[in-house]
Design an enzyme around this catalytic site. Structure first.
Site: not given
Length: 361
Positions: A138-140
């Site tokens: 998951i890209k944060i």
């Protein structure tokens, strides 16, 4: 030997910075895995906006999901997760063969949450759980508000691709958050084996300064920053703090070079790929850069452990008036805005397609 195979043999993972349903349906992604040594994939709002708005491949699914009452972000994430599940399954053999080090795909939380810590944490958990694939990052974003979201997500076991990093200081903030998350897990008796990458955007440095520096400095800033961050990455992995975590079963948050497509038409189209080759890192590249590197790319060795002449090059830019600290902050905020703008275009494209597809005849 293919240039892509040489890079792979050096120890750098090659990931594709693109995903479309056409890439999946045509077998092109599978071919890149088999022939070009691709071992992972990244996506972002701009990539999905282009994929959905410029193709009819999603039309039937959009019509079906609209009929089921979905719209906006909910509809988009259904489309994106379907694509990424398929891609994750293609990379599953890599994921297993590398003992879960490689073979990841990435999905970004809504860019509208770039400055909202708690909402980012909630959405990261929901997206990762909904995808049901262990090899999904998951890209944060590594914004000020994103850093605590990175720590919290790692602490609860969600693999994270930290995005929108532009400088050594921004990278170190994300690395600190990663380690804090792992340390929290250790304190609770949980495994610290939660994977992460830290994505440093490279070419935007040169695009931002091309018109403001003398020609001898053209296209040198992104590489210098990349090499400076690589040195910091290596220093961190040799620190006592990291070694303690590694002894408990933690794995490095690998440095990932992103935005490696050349923006300057006068420069080599594989400039950053060749200059930023380094073992135990990742290079995620646009499709055209991947194809170009496979055709005519060459390697001249790996980044020096100490970053080579990166500090001298950075001083040269400061001497001609480039405020590197301010520019790093500006690039990060501009990157967040660009993704938000693409997000708005994406949701509008889905809305317009939904309306058009429901018209009789």
């Amino acid at each position: 030997m293919r240039a892509t195979q040489e890079l792979h043999d050096l120890g750098q993972s090659l990931w594709l910075d693109n995903i479309t349903r056409d890439l999946l349906d045509s077998g092109t992604l599978k071919r890149y895995i088999d022939e070009f040594s691709i071992t992972g994939l990244t996506s972002n709002p701009t990539i999905f906006e282009h994929a959905i708005s410029r193709s009819s491949s999603y039309d039937a699914e959009i019509l079906r999901l609209t009929g089921a009452g979905l719209s906006g972000e909910d509809l988009f994430f259904k489309l994106a997760i379907e694509d990424l599940r398929r891609a994750a399954d293609l990379f599953a053999p890599v994921y297993k063969r590398t003992a879960t080090v490689d073979g990841f795909v990435s999905l970004e939380v809504s860019p509208l949450l770039a400055y909202d810590t708690q909402s980012t944490v909630r959405e990261a958990a929901a997206l990762h759980g909904g995808a049901e694939r262990p090899n999904l990052f998951i890209k944060i974003p590594g914004t000020k508000e994103g850093v605590p979201a990175i720590e919290e997500s790692i602490a609860v076991g969600i693999p994270v691709n930290v995005t929108l990093l532009f400088s050594r200081e921004q990278y170190l903030a994300s690395a600190e958050a990663y380690m804090r998350g792992l340390e929290r897990r250790v304190s609770k008796g949980l495994s610290p084996d939660v994977r992460s990458v830290a994505s440093l955007f490279v070419s935007r440095w040169d695009k931002a300064t091309l018109d403001d520096v003398p020609e001898p400095l053209h296209d040198k800033l992104g590489i210098a920053v990349g090499r400076q961050v690589y040195k910091a990455y290596r220093d961190l992995l040799e620190s006592g703090r990291w070694q303690r975590l590694a002894n408990l079963g933690a794995h490095p948050q690998r440095l990932l070079f992103a935005s490696t497509g050349t923006k300057d038409p006068k420069a080599s189209d594989v400039l950053y790929v060749s200059a930023l080759a380094a073992p135990n890192t990742v290079d995620t590249m646009p499709e055209e850069t991947l194809v170009a590197f496979e055709k005519h790319g060459t390697l001249s060795g790996a980044i020096p452990r100490n970053g080579g002449d990166c500090e001298e090059v950075l001083v040269d830019f400061e001497k001609v008036g480039i405020d590197l600290t301010k520019l790093a902050a500006d690039l990060q905020s501009e990157g967040a805005k660009a993704f938000s703008d693409s997000w708005a275009k994406l949701l509008n494209a889905i809305q317009q397609k939904s309306k058009a597809l429901q018209q009789p005849g």
